[in-house]
Motif scaffolding. Structure first.
Motif, PDB file in Angstrom:
ATOM      1  N   ASN A 109     -46.373  29.768  30.658  1.00 46.45           N
ATOM      2  CA  ASN A 109     -46.241  30.065  29.339  1.00 46.45           C
ATOM      3  C   ASN A 109     -47.058  28.861  28.673  1.00 46.45           C
ATOM      4  O   ASN A 109     -47.124  27.859  29.194  1.00 46.45           O
ATOM      5  CB  ASN A 109     -44.965  30.380  28.726  1.00 46.45           C
ATOM      6  CG  ASN A 109     -44.183  31.495  29.351  1.00 46.45           C
ATOM      7  OD1 ASN A 109     -44.710  32.489  29.206  1.00 46.45           O
ATOM      8  ND2 ASN A 109     -43.080  31.390  29.818  1.00 46.45           N
ATOM      9  N   ASP A 110     -47.512  29.180  27.480  1.00 45.05           N
ATOM     10  CA  ASP A 110     -48.135  28.006  26.912  1.00 45.05           C
ATOM     11  C   ASP A 110     -47.738  27.919  25.444  1.00 45.05           C
ATOM     12  O   ASP A 110     -47.655  28.976  24.748  1.00 45.05           O
ATOM     13  CB  ASP A 110     -49.547  28.284  26.407  1.00 45.05           C
ATOM     14  CG  ASP A 110     -50.730  27.336  27.550  1.00 45.05           C
ATOM     15  OD1 ASP A 110     -51.780  27.617  27.560  1.00 45.05           O
ATOM     16  OD2 ASP A 110     -49.948  26.320  27.876  1.00 45.05           O
ATOM     17  N   TYR A 111     -47.370  26.805  25.172  1.00 41.75           N
ATOM     18  CA  TYR A 111     -46.791  26.572  23.565  1.00 41.75           C
ATOM     19  C   TYR A 111     -47.392  25.433  22.996  1.00 41.75           C
ATOM     20  O   TYR A 111     -47.779  24.543  23.628  1.00 41.75           O
ATOM     21  CB  TYR A 111     -45.200  26.247  23.721  1.00 41.75           C
ATOM     22  CG  TYR A 111     -44.554  27.606  24.276  1.00 41.75           C
ATOM     23  CD1 TYR A 111     -43.873  27.441  25.540  1.00 41.75           C
ATOM     24  CD2 TYR A 111     -44.142  28.711  23.541  1.00 41.75           C
ATOM     25  CE1 TYR A 111     -43.196  28.416  26.258  1.00 41.75           C
ATOM     26  CE2 TYR A 111     -43.362  29.541  24.111  1.00 41.75           C
ATOM     27  CZ  TYR A 111     -42.961  29.455  25.467  1.00 41.75           C
ATOM     28  OH  TYR A 111     -42.399  30.541  25.896  1.00 41.75           O
ATOM     29  N   TRP A 112     -47.657  25.555  21.746  1.00 43.18           N
ATOM     30  CA  TRP A 112     -48.532  24.585  21.068  1.00 43.18           C
ATOM     31  C   TRP A 112     -47.700  24.158  19.710  1.00 43.18           C
ATOM     32  O   TRP A 112     -47.056  24.931  18.944  1.00 43.18           O
ATOM     33  CB  TRP A 112     -49.869  25.114  20.504  1.00 43.18           C
ATOM     34  CG  TRP A 112     -50.590  25.168  21.778  1.00 43.18           C
ATOM     35  CD1 TRP A 112     -51.103  26.646  22.298  1.00 43.18           C
ATOM     36  CD2 TRP A 112     -51.869  24.561  22.426  1.00 43.18           C
ATOM     37  NE1 TRP A 112     -51.725  26.473  23.240  1.00 43.18           N
ATOM     38  CE2 TRP A 112     -52.287  25.105  23.245  1.00 43.18           C
ATOM     39  CE3 TRP A 112     -51.950  22.972  22.031  1.00 43.18           C
ATOM     40  CZ2 TRP A 112     -53.347  24.580  24.075  1.00 43.18           C
ATOM     41  CZ3 TRP A 112     -53.001  22.580  22.879  1.00 43.18           C
ATOM     42  CH2 TRP A 112     -53.749  23.309  23.728  1.00 43.18           C
ATOM     43  N   GLY A 113     -48.020  22.795  19.260  1.00 39.67           N
ATOM     44  CA  GLY A 113     -47.569  22.261  17.938  1.00 39.67           C
ATOM     45  C   GLY A 113     -48.617  22.534  17.022  1.00 39.67           C
ATOM     46  O   GLY A 113     -49.396  22.960  17.340  1.00 39.67           O
ATOM     47  N   GLN A 114     -48.121  22.190  15.803  1.00 38.87           N
ATOM     48  CA  GLN A 114     -48.952  22.245  14.675  1.00 38.87           C
ATOM     49  C   GLN A 114     -50.021  21.296  14.617  1.00 38.87           C
ATOM     50  O   GLN A 114     -51.105  21.448  13.681  1.00 38.87           O
ATOM     51  CB  GLN A 114     -48.372  22.254  13.302  1.00 38.87           C
ATOM     52  CG  GLN A 114     -47.857  21.025  12.709  1.00 38.87           C
ATOM     53  CD  GLN A 114     -46.928  20.055  13.459  1.00 38.87           C
ATOM     54  OE1 GLN A 114     -46.065  20.687  14.283  1.00 38.87           O
ATOM     55  NE2 GLN A 114     -46.578  18.813  13.217  1.00 38.87           N
ATOM     56  N   GLY A 115     -50.026  20.249  15.244  1.00 43.22           N
ATOM     57  CA  GLY A 115     -50.864  19.066  15.286  1.00 43.22           C
ATOM     58  C   GLY A 115     -50.588  17.793  14.351  1.00 43.22           C
ATOM     59  O   GLY A 115     -49.835  18.081  13.197  1.00 43.22           O
ATOM     60  N   THR A 116     -51.193  16.906  14.723  1.00 43.86           N
ATOM     61  CA  THR A 116     -50.885  15.749  13.764  1.00 43.86           C
ATOM     62  C   THR A 116     -52.389  14.809  13.859  1.00 43.86           C
ATOM     63  O   THR A 116     -52.854  14.804  14.690  1.00 43.86           O
ATOM     64  CB  THR A 116     -49.830  14.561  14.312  1.00 43.86           C
ATOM     65  OG1 THR A 116     -49.613  13.535  13.077  1.00 43.86           O
ATOM     66  CG2 THR A 116     -50.156  14.054  15.609  1.00 43.86           C
ATOM     67  N   GLN A 117     -52.586  14.463  12.432  1.00 45.40           N
ATOM     68  CA  GLN A 117     -54.072  13.856  12.284  1.00 45.40           C
ATOM     69  C   GLN A 117     -53.829  12.288  12.573  1.00 45.40           C
ATOM     70  O   GLN A 117     -52.971  11.540  12.143  1.00 45.40           O
ATOM     71  CB  GLN A 117     -54.217  13.648  10.874  1.00 45.40           C
ATOM     72  CG  GLN A 117     -55.574  13.251  10.547  1.00 45.40           C
ATOM     73  CD  GLN A 117     -57.019  13.987  11.197  1.00 45.40           C
ATOM     74  OE1 GLN A 117     -57.066  15.114  11.119  1.00 45.40           O
ATOM     75  NE2 GLN A 117     -57.848  13.192  11.553  1.00 45.40           N
ATOM     76  N   VAL A 118     -54.773  11.800  13.467  1.00 38.79           N
ATOM     77  CA  VAL A 118     -55.075  10.645  13.784  1.00 38.79           C
ATOM     78  C   VAL A 118     -56.474  10.211  13.252  1.00 38.79           C
ATOM     79  O   VAL A 118     -57.560  10.722  13.566  1.00 38.79           O
ATOM     80  CB  VAL A 118     -54.746  10.157  15.242  1.00 38.79           C
ATOM     81  CG1 VAL A 118     -55.366   8.726  15.479  1.00 38.79           C
ATOM     82  CG2 VAL A 118     -53.434  10.377  15.831  1.00 38.79           C
ATOM     83  N   THR A 119     -56.366   9.063  12.322  1.00 41.30           N
ATOM     84  CA  THR A 119     -57.725   8.495  11.750  1.00 41.30           C
ATOM     85  C   THR A 119     -57.916   7.195  12.079  1.00 41.30           C
ATOM     86  O   THR A 119     -56.967   6.194  11.940  1.00 41.30           O
ATOM     87  CB  THR A 119     -57.731   8.835  10.354  1.00 41.30           C
ATOM     88  OG1 THR A 119     -57.759  10.404   9.951  1.00 41.30           O
ATOM     89  CG2 THR A 119     -59.062   8.321   9.699  1.00 41.30           C
ATOM     90  N   VAL A 120     -59.143   6.738  12.768  1.00 42.98           N
ATOM     91  CA  VAL A 120     -59.096   5.367  13.120  1.00 42.98           C
ATOM     92  C   VAL A 120     -60.425   4.985  12.251  1.00 42.98           C
ATOM     93  O   VAL A 120     -61.392   5.448  12.496  1.00 42.98           O
ATOM     94  CB  VAL A 120     -59.596   5.156  14.380  1.00 42.98           C
ATOM     95  CG1 VAL A 120     -59.714   3.618  15.189  1.00 42.98           C
ATOM     96  CG2 VAL A 120     -58.217   5.713  15.450  1.00 42.98           C
ATOM     97  N   SER A 121     -60.101   4.253  11.225  1.00 37.54           N
ATOM     98  CA  SER A 121     -61.331   3.685  10.527  1.00 37.54           C
ATOM     99  C   SER A 121     -60.890   2.279   9.702  1.00 37.54           C
ATOM    100  O   SER A 121     -59.686   2.081   9.803  1.00 37.54           O
ATOM    101  CB  SER A 121     -61.496   4.711   9.188  1.00 37.54           C
ATOM    102  OG  SER A 121     -62.142   4.378   8.411  1.00 37.54           O
ATOM    103  N   SER A 122     -61.972   1.484   9.470  1.00 41.04           N
ATOM    104  CA  SER A 122     -61.627   0.297   8.750  1.00 41.04           C
ATOM    105  C   SER A 122     -61.892   0.565   7.282  1.00 41.04           C
ATOM    106  O   SER A 122     -61.673  -0.477   6.464  1.00 41.04           O
ATOM    107  CB  SER A 122     -62.655  -0.667   9.175  1.00 41.04           C
ATOM    108  OG  SER A 122     -64.092  -0.326   9.162  1.00 41.04           O
TER     109      SER A 122
END
Length: 122
Positions: A109-122
């Protein structure tokens, strides 16, 4: 019902660190492989790191030497420690539970989360 909830994303400068967490509800965690995927704008979702129910880890080349995946079966939680972050690590990171991984692939079976944003920026 299995639910996955990610947390820990955010904005970080290049060279910085973040730790993502994913809590899994239900009774499947200990027998499932846990994976972290990511999807950058305009690109396909890609695997970043994986950890089997037995604790064996796998990293894609983009993550080797910088990211560490781990799991705490007592807390039904999988982590992704991300160090030395680069702008190209910017993406939505998704937690995935797949298994039971002791069974043949066709039984997974496959289950997924809703996601979390990662932003790498100066």
């Amino acid at each position: 019902q299995v639910q996955l909830v990610e947390s820990g994303g955010g904005l970080v400068q290049p060279g910085g660190s973040l730790r993502l967490s994913c809590v899994v509800s239900g009774r499947v965690f200990a027998i499932y492989a846990m994976n972290w995927y990511r999807q950058a704008p305009g690109k396909q979702r890609e695997l970043v790191a994986a950890i089997s129910s037995g604790g064996t880890t796998h990293y894609e080349d983009s993550a080797k030497g910088r990211f560490t995946i781990s799991r705490d079966n007592a807390k039904n939680t999988v982590y992704l420690q991300m160090n030395s972050l680069k702008p190209e690590d910017t993406a939505v990171y998704y937690c995935n539970a797949r298994g039971p991984d002791a069974l043949p692939r066709k039984a997974w079976n496959d289950y997924w989360g809703q996601g979390t944003q990662v932003t790498v920026s100066s």
